[in-house]
Design an enzyme around this catalytic site. Sequence first.
Site, mmCIF file in Angstrom:
data_model
loop_
_atom_site.group_PDB
_atom_site.id
_atom_site.type_symbol
_atom_site.label_atom_id
_atom_site.label_comp_id
_atom_site.label_asym_id
_atom_site.label_seq_id
_atom_site.Cartn_x
_atom_site.Cartn_y
_atom_site.Cartn_z
ATOM 1 N N GLY A 116 -10.338 43.719 -22.073
ATOM 2 C CA GLY A 116 -10.816 43.557 -23.434
ATOM 3 C C GLY A 116 -10.474 42.186 -23.970
ATOM 4 O O GLY A 116 -9.660 41.460 -23.387
ATOM 5 N N CYS B 165 -6.408 44.227 -16.360
ATOM 6 C CA CYS B 165 -6.265 43.097 -17.279
ATOM 7 C C CYS B 165 -5.616 43.566 -18.586
ATOM 8 O O CYS B 165 -4.436 43.874 -18.612
ATOM 9 C CB CYS B 165 -7.622 42.428 -17.502
ATOM 10 N N TYR B 166 -6.358 43.657 -19.671
ATOM 11 C CA TYR B 166 -5.798 44.141 -20.935
ATOM 12 C C TYR B 166 -5.201 45.533 -20.771
ATOM 13 O O TYR B 166 -4.162 45.853 -21.372
ATOM 14 C CB TYR B 166 -6.883 44.149 -22.014
ATOM 15 N N HIS C 219 -9.840 41.478 -12.006
ATOM 16 C CA HIS C 219 -10.919 42.435 -12.257
ATOM 17 C C HIS C 219 -11.527 42.923 -10.937
ATOM 18 O O HIS C 219 -12.394 42.260 -10.367
ATOM 19 C CB HIS C 219 -12.004 41.790 -13.122
ATOM 20 N N GLU D 157 -13.608 45.223 -10.557
ATOM 21 C CA GLU D 157 -14.968 45.732 -10.746
ATOM 22 C C GLU D 157 -16.048 44.685 -10.484
ATOM 23 O O GLU D 157 -17.215 45.028 -10.259
ATOM 24 C CB GLU D 157 -15.128 46.302 -12.159
ATOM 25 N N SER E 18 -43.927 54.120 -20.729
ATOM 26 C CA SER E 18 -44.194 52.690 -20.578
ATOM 27 C C SER E 18 -44.755 52.335 -19.211
ATOM 28 O O SER E 18 -45.366 51.290 -19.046
ATOM 29 C CB SER E 18 -42.902 51.895 -20.804
ATOM 30 N N GLY E 19 -44.531 53.194 -18.215
ATOM 31 C CA GLY E 19 -44.950 52.887 -16.856
ATOM 32 C C GLY E 19 -43.853 52.284 -16.010
ATOM 33 O O GLY E 19 -44.014 52.100 -14.804
ATOM 34 N N GLY E 20 -42.709 51.966 -16.637
ATOM 35 C CA GLY E 20 -41.582 51.449 -15.886
ATOM 36 C C GLY E 20 -40.822 52.568 -15.194
ATOM 37 O O GLY E 20 -41.071 53.751 -15.420
ATOM 38 N N VAL E 21 -39.876 52.185 -14.349
ATOM 39 C CA VAL E 21 -39.145 53.180 -13.579
ATOM 40 C C VAL E 21 -38.340 54.101 -14.493
ATOM 41 O O VAL E 21 -38.234 55.305 -14.234
ATOM 42 C CB VAL E 21 -38.230 52.497 -12.528
ATOM 43 N N ASP E 22 -37.806 53.577 -15.587
ATOM 44 C CA ASP E 22 -36.946 54.392 -16.452
ATOM 45 C C ASP E 22 -37.732 55.517 -17.122
ATOM 46 O O ASP E 22 -37.359 56.692 -17.031
ATOM 47 C CB ASP E 22 -36.271 53.516 -17.510
ATOM 48 N N SER E 23 -38.812 55.174 -17.805
ATOM 49 C CA SER E 23 -39.579 56.219 -18.488
ATOM 50 C C SER E 23 -40.271 57.131 -17.484
ATOM 51 O O SER E 23 -40.457 58.326 -17.753
ATOM 52 C CB SER E 23 -40.591 55.610 -19.452
ATOM 53 N N SER E 24 -40.640 56.607 -16.314
ATOM 54 C CA SER E 24 -41.296 57.438 -15.298
ATOM 55 C C SER E 24 -40.335 58.472 -14.725
ATOM 56 O O SER E 24 -40.682 59.650 -14.571
ATOM 57 C CB SER E 24 -41.859 56.560 -14.174
ATOM 58 N N LYS F 97 -29.249 51.238 -13.468
ATOM 59 C CA LYS F 97 -30.578 51.082 -12.869
ATOM 60 C C LYS F 97 -30.612 51.541 -11.411
ATOM 61 O O LYS F 97 -31.574 52.183 -10.988
ATOM 62 C CB LYS F 97 -31.016 49.620 -12.968
#
Length: 518
Positions: free
Chosen positions: A59, A86-87, A173, A175, A227-233, A373
């Site tokens: 942070g 870290c923090y 870090h 990650e 929308s036609g994108g992968v997320d909404s599909s 994603k």
Amino acid sequence: MSLKSGGIVILDYGSQTAQLIARRVRELGVYAPLLPYTVTLDQAQDAAPDFRGVILSGGPSSVYDPGAPRLPDWALSGDWPVLGICYGMQLITQALGGAVAGALHREYGMASVQVREPGALFEGLDAGQTVWMSHGDRIERPPDGFRVLAHTDNAPYAAIGDPDRGLFGVQFHPEVVHTEHGAAMLRNFVFGVCGAAADWTPDHLIDASISAIREQVGSGRVLLGMSGGVDSSVAGELIHRAVGDQLLAVFVNHGMLRAGEADAVIALGRQLGWQNLIAVDATEEFLDRLAGITEPETKRQIIGATFADVFEREAARLGALDWLAQGTIYPDVIESAGTGRPGAKRIKSHHNVGGLPDHLRTRLVEPLRDLFKDEVRAVGTRLGLADSIVWRQPFPGPGLGVRCVGEITWERLELLRAADHIFTGELRAAGLLRVGTAQAFAMLLPVRSVGVMGDNRTYDEVIVLRAVTTTDFMTADWARLDHDLLARVSSRIVNEVKGVNRVLYDISTKPPATIEWE
């Protein structure tokens, strides 16, 4: 047992890479919710029943500053292991009686760490390795019972631990990809120290999502912004499998789509077998509301509010609709950081996170809200969606509205559409839209430049090409595209798109830039 049982709780202290911790843990097949550091034990257990361990993120604060974020009382009081990053490491040190102070020399970037005590976090790893540092404070004295596990020239306590109590801290870090064995360190903690089980898989995600949607929706009807994108599909297909024709998908053409995209989106819905797909052309409404607006946040908010208005009108026209579904994913929520992330900084709003009125947000179905994603794509592949859908490059909900920098007009959008079509077409022909670039597009700047064509002076528009490589969209590097390809794209745009006389290539990384310009 719940799919979310036995996971790792991550407490968020506002680091811009906090989500990467969750992503790395979930890559191991272990559920990892990212929760604000203010959560109670009951809330943590609700989010991850029977959780096996806790990770404290980094942070921007200093632990000795007045009002700095603190550890919740329960964090160190249970029999679960804790890893502070870290923090988070400094919080553990402070809470248990150690000392934290400003470092004489701040460390930002790559550092060489020497492991002094193998085992636990460093089991099976090299004694010397490269890590990523980003800190201005350091541990001056570890708490009683803690041993030094690793050090750097500038940080004598780069990693500390009390293995008997399952408490560990690292100043670097793990990650981020720049830490050489970061993923292996997290694996050692998650499995070796915490004993978590790897059951966070695409098949389990699908089953759990369908069950959750059925429970949430019941017999209600669901309106999806398609929308036609992968997320909404992927979100739509999960909902369709859960409740069938209770799903009504609405595709809104806001006039800021890429060339040929409206027809492609409608065809996609038909291919998926969604019977209730409605196409709405709201181009004039969007452009009228955006007329004269140049400030990026205002543009995004107007687009979000207009989407909401269109959906509400469709709901009224279609009769009783109980839910609004969206393809919101984790990075959308992160960059729109609001009250759910104390201490985090807002980067930019997303039309499907910050633009909806309160009465709509309370009726949202967002099956992908907790997924990154790559997890969405894994689910989409398992659902049987075509690669052309699953691996379609991200396209923001506001579309070309955030790539047409400055005022949005139909004429400017048409010019940008043509330039973008040339750029992405050349990348597709070179096989670079799936391998080689993670996101690629053209932008139109609100400036003109002097040029010469056919011995005549021109004063025309400037196009910027943007192509990045990334694995998580939280950080990104610019794509090293072949110079001949860039030259060909530039030549085609200048010669084929009337009104453009200059083409630039953006070589900025994220951070400090974002992938989109607005």
